[in-house]
Enzyme design. Sequence first.
Site, short mmCIF file in Angstrom:
data_model
loop_
_atom_site.label_atom_id
_atom_site.label_comp_id
_atom_site.label_asym_id
_atom_site.label_seq_id
_atom_site.Cartn_x
_atom_site.Cartn_y
_atom_site.Cartn_z
N HIS A 1 -44.45 -1.68 4.71
CA HIS A 1 -45.74 -1.72 4.03
C HIS A 1 -45.57 -1.70 2.51
CE1 HIS A 1 -50.02 -1.18 3.51
NE2 HIS A 1 -50.22 -0.96 4.80
N GLU B 1 -47.27 -8.39 5.07
CA GLU B 1 -46.62 -7.62 6.13
C GLU B 1 -46.43 -8.46 7.39
OE1 GLU B 1 -48.84 -3.80 6.60
OE2 GLU B 1 -50.03 -4.66 4.97
N GLN C 1 -49.99 -9.81 7.96
CA GLN C 1 -51.16 -9.17 7.39
C GLN C 1 -51.14 -9.39 5.88
OE1 GLN C 1 -53.30 -7.60 9.47
NE2 GLN C 1 -54.80 -6.85 8.01
N HIS D 1 -52.13 2.78 12.00
CA HIS D 1 -50.71 3.03 11.74
C HIS D 1 -50.16 4.20 12.56
CE1 HIS D 1 -51.02 -0.05 8.84
NE2 HIS D 1 -51.38 0.66 7.80
#
Length: 368
Positions: free
Chosen positions: A191, A325, A298, A116
């Site tokens: 997120h 995500e 994701q 990230h």
Amino acid sequence: MTKIFVLLCLLFLASSGFVHGPSKKDHIRLFELKKGDFSIKVTNWGATLVSVILPDKNGKLGDIVLGYDSPKAYTNDTSYFGATVGRVANRIGGAQFTLNGIHYKLVANEGNNTLHSGPKAFSDVLWKVTRYIKDDDKPRITFSYHSYDGEGGFPGDLLVTVSYILGKNSLSIIMKAKALNKPTPVNMVNHAYWNLGNHNSGNILDEVVQIFGSQVTLFDDNLIPTGQYASVRGTPNDFLEPHIVGERINQLPKTNGYNINYVLDGEKGNAEIKLAAIAVDKKSGRVMKLFTNAPGLQFYTANFVKNDKGKGGFVYQPRSALCLESQAFPDSVNHPNFPSTIVTPDKPCKHVMLLKFSTKVPYAFSQF
């Protein structure tokens, strides 16, 4: 003369760090958007989604995202609850990449890799509120941030915005990035941790999910993509038809749950939004559909969340939420066969997430 001397002393003390002005935490604010009985709250720290409140099948309101009571608590968050993640979300192998013949070294924060964008990235800064309209048919708020050249090791100045827009039982999250002077990789992601039963209802193992992705990107022992694709058919990752989340989750000991990128079906290069996933909580009757223009998704079941004290003092544990995500593929900058994430001054990017909520369970889910 005495006043001038005092002023000079104060200036010296301030420049030496002995006199402090307001800290960044003093500027953290909470903003609400509301349309009927559907509302969200966001904060300018990390352009973070703090709450999503909507009714269940009985009309009872509940908050369906994990998080904290105070917006200032997000400054100590390590789970990225609701955060806008960037400049590049997910993992970059070896904390490095080469672009146009120039080698860039990033800050490693997960072993030898970057997760990230490193220990201080978009989720760890104050964003500017550039638009906030509450009384409108589509309430909205837009945050902006200027990421400087070299921030986290990434090249070029980058101007980014995130907009949250309410529609009729829908939430749009629109992320834009424009490179000001150099090409740079960008993969901005929201997120949010979703628990459609309510943030404090326990695990999500009984929720039912469908993901419109026939392939996944394979990864190594450090969750770094190998560059290869694999079919989901006949594996625990197969959600082409609806499945209960907990049905096969224990067949994934390597990751202690789901934590994998899906290659979303649909025509490659198509910038239009498409249906990527559906999640249903049968007990509450809540349904969430995710549409996006991103190539990947994701799917993560909060495997690393442990003893995290959240809203109302509720303690979140592993598998207490699911993340859906939409994104570019992880480590794309090191895999030429993955869709490009490079943004240039002549080629900005726009990532759209459209979340539609209801209590009308699709027919394919009615058997559960």
